[in-house]
Design an enzyme around this catalytic site. Structure first.
Site, PDB file in Angstrom:
ATOM      1  N   GLU A 195      86.524 -48.925 141.496  1.00 48.35           N
ATOM      2  CA  GLU A 195      86.232 -47.812 142.412  1.00 48.35           C
ATOM      3  C   GLU A 195      84.727 -47.711 142.612  1.00 48.35           C
ATOM      4  OE1 GLU A 195      86.181 -43.031 141.745  1.00 48.35           O
ATOM      5  OE2 GLU A 195      88.134 -44.017 141.529  1.00 48.35           O
ATOM      6  N   SER A 254      84.025 -42.584 137.247  1.00 41.51           N
ATOM      7  CA  SER A 254      85.277 -43.323 137.120  1.00 41.51           C
ATOM      8  C   SER A 254      85.096 -44.740 137.669  1.00 41.51           C
ATOM      9  CB  SER A 254      86.381 -42.590 137.889  1.00 41.51           C
ATOM     10  OG  SER A 254      87.611 -43.235 137.724  1.00 41.51           O
ATOM     11  N   ARG A 286      89.992 -43.731 148.281  1.00 35.20           N
ATOM     12  CA  ARG A 286      88.635 -44.174 147.938  1.00 35.20           C
ATOM     13  C   ARG A 286      88.052 -45.111 148.991  1.00 35.20           C
ATOM     14  NH1 ARG A 286      89.787 -40.425 145.666  1.00 35.20           N
ATOM     15  NH2 ARG A 286      89.885 -40.016 143.433  1.00 35.20           N
TER      16      ARG A 286
END
Length: 295
Positions: A290, A220, A170
């Protein structure tokens, strides 16, 4: 409604524009200045304008994995969704920063090219996917990107190779340099179209069955902690259904926070902080976001 707009070289700049109109969460304050460049030249002109007027620059894509503060964003905000050109050459696809990564995966499948199946349901743009090395179901952008064309904040166009992008979980180097992703080149492999489509259908079916797709959300929220799953830790801390204002930890998937009742960005941030505190108290695991948070 914007208070007013100005124009530079035929590029409209909206002023005091609510960003909640563009974010997937339907939250966020106003952009002091907001533009939708369509070409690389547009981006260069806007960067030049911002530099001349000493305006900080914020670049957004589909605004899907994003929370923007209720205070809004000062300076110049560019949303790149109108940079949506892409073309196929052999086993390579070059796509503008604003192209939905889903569209690139569909094009790949149509031409029996494998490597982007994981992206079949990711709602972000190509630029956003490169920025955060978006991924799902064991695949990631880093596995498919050969290079990206970027514009530095001083107006220089460069091409960064996969290695120079310094991808990790990420993450890409763009998060540190704050360069602007203009386009990406995906290098894919020949495959069986039926098999590729089957994988994509399967991933989308999993997504539909496990994620709260009927509510506004930022996707998410937390990175996967080593040796754990964020959603399971949140579930174990009995936080599903926890709500602050209009933001709620999804009852369908604990890793999502959904806008169930006119939530604000502050509501979202309050839920995030509460979840982090309670998960640490319950399991000793620190959850890191995230989602990109712009304050």
């Amino acid at each position: 409604m914007s208070n007013r707009s100005i124009s530079i070289d035929n590029i409209e700049i909206l002023q005091n524009e609510p960003l909640s109109k563009y974010t997937f969460t339907k939250t966020g304050g106003h952009a002091e200045n907001l533009a939708f460049p369509k070409t690389v030249d547009d981006v260069k002109q806007l960067v030049s304008y911002a530099n001349q007027h000493h305006l900080p620059i914020t670049t957004l894509g589909n605004a899907s994995n994003l929370i923007i503060s209720d205070d809004g964003i000062k300076g110049l905000v560019m949303i790149l969704t109108h940079m949506n050109q892409y073309h196929l050459s052999g086993n390579e696809i070059i796509a503008g920063a604003g192209v939905p990564i889903i569209d690139v995966s569909v094009l790949a499948c149509q031409h029996s090219l494998s490597g982007l199946e994981f992206a079949a349901g990711i709602p972000g743009s190509v630029g956003g996917a490169v920025f955060m090395n978006a991924g799902a179901y064991g695949g990631s952008t880093s596995q498919a990107v050969e290079s990206a064309q970027i514009l530095t904040k001083d107006g220089q166009i460069k091409t960064l190779t996969n290695q120079q992008l310094k991808f990790s979980y990420r993450h890409s180097v763009i998060q540190e340099t704050h360069d602007i992703v203009l386009s990406a080149k995906f290098k894919l492999k020949s495959g069986n179209q039926t098999h590729i489509q089957s994988l994509m259908d399967n991933f989308n079916a999993q997504r539909a069955s496990k994620q709260p797709l009927n509510w506004p959300s930022c996707g998410s929220v937390f990175k996967r902690p080593k040796g754990h799953y964020a959603g399971q830790l949140i579930h174990d801390a009995k936080l599903q259904g926890y709500q602050s204002g209009g933001a709620q930890v999804s009852r369908i998937h604990a890793g999502f926070i959904v806008n169930v009742d006119h939530a604000t960005a502050t509501d979202y941030l309050n839920v995030i902080h509460h979840v982090q505190q309670q998960v640490y108290k319950n399991s000793g695991v620190h959850l890191h976001t995230e989602v990109r948070i712009i304050k």
